[in-house]
Write an enzyme that holds these catalytic residues in place. Structure first.
Site, PDB file in Angstrom:
ATOM      1  N   ALA A 149       0.899  -1.291   0.000  1.00  0.00           N
ATOM      2  CA  ALA A 149      -0.077   0.100   0.154  1.00  0.00           C
ATOM      3  C   ALA A 149       0.977   1.189   0.108  1.00  0.00           C
ATOM      4  O   ALA A 149       2.033   1.277   0.299  1.00  0.00           O
ATOM      5  CB  ALA A 149      -0.848  -0.013   1.147  1.00  0.00           C
ATOM      6  N   HIS A 155      -1.695   1.270   9.444  1.00  0.00           N
ATOM      7  CA  HIS A 155      -0.188   1.826   9.106  1.00  0.00           C
ATOM      8  C   HIS A 155      -0.406   3.015   7.945  1.00  0.00           C
ATOM      9  O   HIS A 155       0.259   3.893   8.104  1.00  0.00           O
ATOM     10  CB  HIS A 155       0.434   0.573   8.209  1.00  0.00           C
ATOM     11  CG  HIS A 155       1.747   0.932   7.723  1.00  0.00           C
ATOM     12  ND1 HIS A 155       2.922   0.582   8.435  1.00  0.00           N
ATOM     13  CD2 HIS A 155       2.211   1.624   6.849  1.00  0.00           C
ATOM     14  CE1 HIS A 155       4.149   0.952   7.750  1.00  0.00           C
ATOM     15  NE2 HIS A 155       3.804   1.759   6.984  1.00  0.00           N
ATOM     16  N   GLU A 156      -1.145   2.531   7.046  1.00  0.00           N
ATOM     17  CA  GLU A 156      -1.100   3.976   5.989  1.00  0.00           C
ATOM     18  C   GLU A 156      -1.959   5.236   6.467  1.00  0.00           C
ATOM     19  O   GLU A 156      -1.391   6.165   6.586  1.00  0.00           O
ATOM     20  CB  GLU A 156      -1.889   3.410   4.711  1.00  0.00           C
ATOM     21  CG  GLU A 156      -1.392   2.318   3.876  1.00  0.00           C
ATOM     22  CD  GLU A 156       0.182   2.272   3.685  1.00  0.00           C
ATOM     23  OE1 GLU A 156       0.576   3.571   3.569  1.00  0.00           O
ATOM     24  OE2 GLU A 156       0.762   1.432   4.201  1.00  0.00           O
ATOM     25  N   HIS A 216       0.354   7.289   8.695  1.00  0.00           N
ATOM     26  CA  HIS A 216       1.516   8.070   7.952  1.00  0.00           C
ATOM     27  C   HIS A 216       0.575   9.449   7.507  1.00  0.00           C
ATOM     28  O   HIS A 216       1.411  10.339   7.226  1.00  0.00           O
ATOM     29  CB  HIS A 216       1.715   7.511   6.491  1.00  0.00           C
ATOM     30  CG  HIS A 216       2.805   6.581   6.677  1.00  0.00           C
ATOM     31  ND1 HIS A 216       4.032   6.565   7.065  1.00  0.00           N
ATOM     32  CD2 HIS A 216       3.044   5.186   6.163  1.00  0.00           C
ATOM     33  CE1 HIS A 216       4.966   5.903   7.365  1.00  0.00           C
ATOM     34  NE2 HIS A 216       4.278   4.846   6.403  1.00  0.00           N
TER      35      HIS A 216
HETATM   36 ZN   LIG Z   1       4.673   3.080   5.588  1.00  0.00          ZN
END
Ligand SMILES: [Zn+2]
Ligand SMILES: *[C@@H]1O[C@H](CO)[C@@H](O)[C@H](O)[C@H]1NC(C)=O
Ligand SMILES: *[C@@H]1O[C@H](CO)[C@@H](O)[C@H](O)[C@H]1NC(C)=O
Ligand SMILES: *[C@@H]1O[C@H](CO)[C@@H](O)[C@H](O)[C@H]1NC(C)=O
Ligand SMILES: *[C@@H]1O[C@H](CO)[C@@H](O)[C@H](O)[C@H]1NC(C)=O
Ligand SMILES: *[C@@H]1O[C@H](CO)[C@@H](O)[C@H](O)[C@H]1NC(C)=O
Ligand SMILES: *[C@@H]1O[C@H](CO)[C@@H](O)[C@H](O)[C@H]1NC(C)=O
Ligand SMILES: *[C@@H]1O[C@H](CO)[C@@H](O)[C@H](O)[C@H]1NC(C)=O
Length: 924
Positions: A339, A374-375, A378
């Site tokens: 991803a 996770h994304e 960010h």
């Molecule tokens: Zn990452």
């Protein structure tokens, strides 16, 4: 409190001891670092000096440098792109574009250097002044393909403090190369469809339009996309307007609101005819996009369900509101990574976003929620605040790889997701970081220059070691102090760039704010983990009370070229003697009491004990395993097996740590054992040890576990997998029966989602051409990516060499196996004992051909992991030497790591084969 060490309850004075455990440990593991640092400074060569191509005539011209000069800084871009989803008369897919960039001149110069890769200019670029002074005229334009610049030479100088605008028109290929602006293809109801999409990170925005393509060159982007009226266009900003314009045929021109100030690598442009589902609150629009079939089948629903809660979780965790008005996430049929966190428009591989209640397994669901977390993490850490350069990538990726577990745990609190970081990251990266060819987390800025060097930084060390040491730091500072520091860091640096020590500074402020002080600063403590490679093994000798530590190397004879020292700092030794640590306490231990260190494996180190304490721990595992936390039951197994690999303890002692599993019902200890026994299979499945191993008590008992359905989220799968692969007849009969039913009636698949991977693999292994061809047909028919992935992996389980060879050939044909999946297919084949030599021959034969399309380091590690003979070592060295002229790109380090691992395997097999054979014949 009490997170570093854990002592069985019979030992008194626990309170005193534990208070300082974590603190003492983390400091104890410190190095006298200044030495190391000065050593590094004298080292002239970067990690891969061999490939840094010394040119015959070294040039200092700016366009021969890999980094942009600091003379110009971009402010705003206005980018218009038009991808053509149908090939031109020559069969080429293209896009056209025009872009203007307004920049400020910081230092006077007569050169504009801007990144541009594989773009052809269709018009002479023009320069205009935005201030009162006129713009200099353009003298010449030179494209530098190696360093990927367009160099615009001017007759006069640009003036410092003035702003200018550069306008370009260009054409590029919309290739199926998974990088920059590229195309993805799929079939829907028999119709071939094309998607135009992007993957800019790390250095491919320059393949979509000319730009200052470095993460610190942040700017505001005005984006416009032209596209067919039957398609939709997406980008980072919210949709503002569209209109139909005529260019012979009718096209739609969609414009987006200007972005926030951001880095080029986070841009995304997508044109597709995808469907979507959405959820709107007053302030935020959340949408999930995918192929219409997938959306209609409800496969986006799970992602939509968890996104809102995870965003809320991170808003609270960071104490910063989500920075954008919308969050789009899209699943693409062709996508190289798992991803990509493009700001406001996150792109995924289908398996990482789409979930089907009927067909996906629990494992699929868990990885989906973790990757989404996770994304989304960010969107603040990485996107709002961005590291200045790629040498600090480990902080960006390590951080997201740590907090993904926190976000996923918040969305699915019943799954104990947080514990899994120990298996998935800590144990996994230990295996690599124990090699002499490992590397420190942090690189110097000048060590990471060229695109292939930047790509090589995206490795397990950056992700998993980064996550592990940040988890250790958070545990040690306490989560309250850690998040406090994190919050001020994000607030202070929002919309700008940092270096990793900026985070340490803010964590230090938070520590100081508590009114307490650490014996050393956050930076001094973390330098030990960040600036040097490897990790220590801590030896606790309960007979003498002595604690020692040294660099843990899988091959004790290997010679790292960067030394890592792990030493107690004298001062803290003294504090221990005052009863601050458990130094004095150990003298009073009774024989039936055990000591266990590194509770929940929050510390980044392995632990060894004297023999007596190992015995006591084994007894505790057998007789009262609940007294040892579940994560540590997994740790004891993993540490023991790895200490044995390094020759520090006997292999039979390691094998004995698995005996308690007969009564274990938790997933983590089993998984740790199976991971390590996999190594035994890799080393021994071509030897006489194989037979006795297959019939050993340990493995046959696993089948009985299968009937235990209570905890079966994973264990049922493990049980079936191991039982069938160890030749259990009941298991084989059961599975082939299921598969026969499916072949008789492919429209009704009654095999439970969680068991499909295992059932397919076992049935194909037991079957022949007919079963394989049936699986291939199912693979081609499947419309759900996770189902496709299961079949793709299962087809590698075949036992007929010709089937595997044919399958290997398929990986070179993108019509059969998508480019994104070629590497993992080859690796699956190599992990089959029959396929191993075939895959190795295949990789060697196709290395030159394979050129840029495989992910080298995974491929090399994957096909060589079974290597354990002199003959294989010679082949590997030969392969390296034969291909030095082509090079190994981002796999350069992996080749060295494979050679080192093979050496260690050879020694280990020589030393252990006999004892292991005896043990499996008669476990005790
Ligand atoms: Zn990452
Ligand atoms: C260890 O992890 C478990 C979860 O598996 C948790 O319940 C426990 O509190 C942790 N122990 C310590 C000392 O942090
Ligand atoms: C961007 O460029 C397009 C086409 O050149 C123009 O119509 C538009 O006004 C520009 N937008 C901005 C914000 O400058
Ligand atoms: C760009 O120019 C090169 C060299 O003339 C040509 O081979 C290539 O096809 C062009 N690319 C596009 C997308 O037109
Ligand atoms: C999504 O949430 C809805 C409402 O809570 C629920 O009915 C549905 O089962 C969930 N879907 C998935 C795939 O989790
Ligand atoms: C934290 O406190 C220490 C000791 O008082 C001081 O030396 C240091 O400068 C402080 N650090 C920060 C970042 O304020
Ligand atoms: C522990 O100390 C004893 C006594 O000095 C020594 O014989 C033994 O080898 C030590 N064990 C380890 C694992 O260091
Ligand atoms: C694949 O699809 C074709 C056409 O719909 C169908 O005839 C065939 O039975 C399917 N095969 C399998 C294995 O699902």
């Amino acid at each position: 409190m009490g997170k570093g060490f854990h002592i069985s309850k019979t030992v008194g004075i626990v309170g005193i001891v534990l208070g300082a455990g974590a603190l003492a440990t983390i400091i104890a593991l410190s190095v006298v670092y200044s030495q190391e640092k000065s050593k590094n400074e004298n080292e002239v060569q970067p990690p891969d000096a061999t490939t840094s191509a010394p040119t015959a005539t070294p040039s200092n011209e700016p366009w021969d440098q890999w980094r942009l000069p600091q003379t110009l800084s971009p402010q705003t871009y206005n980018v218009t792109l038009w991808p053509r989803l149908k090939p031109d008369p020559t069969g080429l897919y293209i896009f056209t574009g025009m872009s203007s960039v307004a920049f400020r001149c910081e230092e006077k110069t007569n050169l504009i250097l801007i990144h541009s890769n594989k773009l052809n200019m269709t018009k002479q670029p023009t320069l205009t002044a935005l201030g009162s002074k006129p713009a200099p005229t353009i003298e010449s334009i030179v494209m530098h393909t190696k360093t990927q610049y367009m160099a615009i030479h001017l007759k006069d100088e640009l003036a410092a403090g003035e702003s200018y605008e550069l306008y370009t028109e260009f054409i590029g290929e919309l290739a199926d190369d998974l990088g920059g602006f590229y195309r993805s293809e799929y079939n829907e109801s028999g119709v071939k469809k094309v998607v135009a999409t992007t993957q800019m990170q790390p250095t491919d925005a320059r393949k979509a339009f000319p730009c200052f393509d470095e993460p610190a060159m942040k700017a505001v982007f005005y984006i416009t996309l032209y596209h067919d009226p039957a398609t939709i266009a997406l980008s980072n900003g919210v949709f503002t307007s569209d209109e139909q314009v005529s260019d012979g045929t009718l096209v739609t021109r969609t414009t987006f609101a200007p972005t926030e100030v951001m880095s080029t690598y986070l841009l995304a442009f997508i044109v597709s005819d995808f469907g979507f589902i959405e959820q709107n609150t007053d302030k935020l629009q959340i949408r999930i996009f995918a192929r219409q079939e997938a959306i209609n089948a409800g496969q986006g629903e799970y992602a939509l369900n968890v996104t809102g809660p995870i965003l809320k979780f991170f808003e609270k965790y960071y104490n910063v509101p989500y920075p954008l008005p919308k969050s789009d996430q899209i699943a693409l049929p062709d996508f190289n990574a798992g991803a990509m966190e493009n700001w406001g428009l996150i792109t995924y591989r289908e398996t990482a976003l789409l979930y089907d209640e009927e067909i996906s397994s629990n494992g699929n669901k868990e990885s989906i929620v973790t990757i989404i977390a996770h994304e989304l993490a960010h969107q603040w850490f990485g996107n709002l605040v961005t590291l200045r350069w790629w040498n600090d990538l480990w902080l960006n990726e390590g951080f997201a790889s740590y907090v993904e577990y926190l976000g996923a745990d918040d969305a699915e609190p019943d799954w104990n997701v947080k514990d899994l970081i120990v298996l998935n990251d800590v144990h996994r990266v230990f295996a690599i970081d124990a090699l002499a060819s490992s590397h420190p987390l942090s690189f110097k800025e000048e060590e990471i220059q060229r695109p292939e060097q930047i790509n090589e930084v995206f490795d397990t060390i950056s992700y998993s070691k980064g996550a592990s040491v940040l988890r250790m730091l958070s545990d040690f500072l306490t989560e309250t102090v850690f998040t406090q520091g994190l919050q001020t860091y994000l607030d202070y640096f929002k919309f700008s760039n940092t270096v990793y020590t900026d985070l340490w500074h803010h964590l230090q402020l938070a520590v100081n704010g508590t009114g307490t002080s650490l014996p050393k600063s956050v930076q001094e403590i973390m330098d030990r983990w960040v600036l040097q490679m490897g990790f220590p093994v801590v030896t606790i000798n309960t007979t003498t009370g002595q604690i020692t530590q040294e660099h843990f190397l899988l091959d004790p004879e290997s010679k790292p070229d960067r030394t890592s020292e792990f030493k107690y700092v004298k001062k803290y030794f003294e504090r221990k003697k005052k009863g601050y640590f458990f130094y004095g306490l150990l003298d009073t231990l009774n024989v039936d009491e055990w000591v266990l260190a590194n509770i929940n494996v929050t510390g980044y180190y392995r632990v060894n004990y004297d023999n007596d304490n190992w015995q006591r721990l084994l007894n505790a595992l057998q007789n009262s395993r609940q007294s040892i936390p579940v994560i540590n039951r997994a740790q004891l197994i993993d540490d023991a097996f790895n200490l044995a690999k390094a020759g520090i303890i006997e292999t039979t002692l390691a094998l004995r740590t698995t005996l308690f599993l007969n009564s274990e019902t938790e997933y983590m200890p089993w998984e740790a054992a199976l991971d390590n026994l996999d190594y035994f299979y890799l080393m021994f499945d071509r030897t006489e040890v194989y037979g006795p191993m297959q019939v050993s008590l340990l493995l046959s008992n696993i089948y009985s576990l299968y009937s235990c359905l209570c905890i079966c989220r994973y264990n049922q799968i493990n049980a079936l997998r191991v039982a069938c692969s160890t030749g259990n007849e009941d298991c084989k009969t059961l599975i082939t029966g299921w598969f026969e039913q499916l072949m008789a009636n492919p429209n009704v698949n009654l095999i439970k989602a969680n068991l499909r991977s295992t059932v397919y693999c076992s049935a194909i292994a037991a079957g022949g051409e007919e079963e394989w061809n049936f699986a291939w047909e199912m693979f081609e028919n499947a419309t759900i990516a996770s189902e496709k992935d299961k079949l793709r992996a299962a087809m590698a389980c075949a036992t007929e060499p010709w089937l595997l060879n044919r399958y290997l050939k398929y990986t070179l044909d993108p019509e059969k196996i998508r480019k994104q999946d070629a590497t993992s297919t080859i690796i699956s084949i190599a992990s089959n004992v029959v396929g191993q030599p075939l895959a190795w021959d295949f990789v060697r034969a196709n290395w030159e051909y394979g050129g840029g399309s495989f992910s080298f380091s995974n491929l090399i590690n994957g096909v060589t992991k079974r290597f354990s003979t002199q003959f294989e070592l010679q082949q590997l060295i030969q392969f390296r030497d034969d291909n030095t002229h082509i090079g190994f790109g981002s796999g350069t380090l992996a080749i060295e790591q494979s050679i080192e691992r093979t050496n260690a395997n050879i020694k280990w097999v020589e030393k252990n084969q006999e004892a292991v054979l005896e043990w499996f014949k008669k476990p005790s």
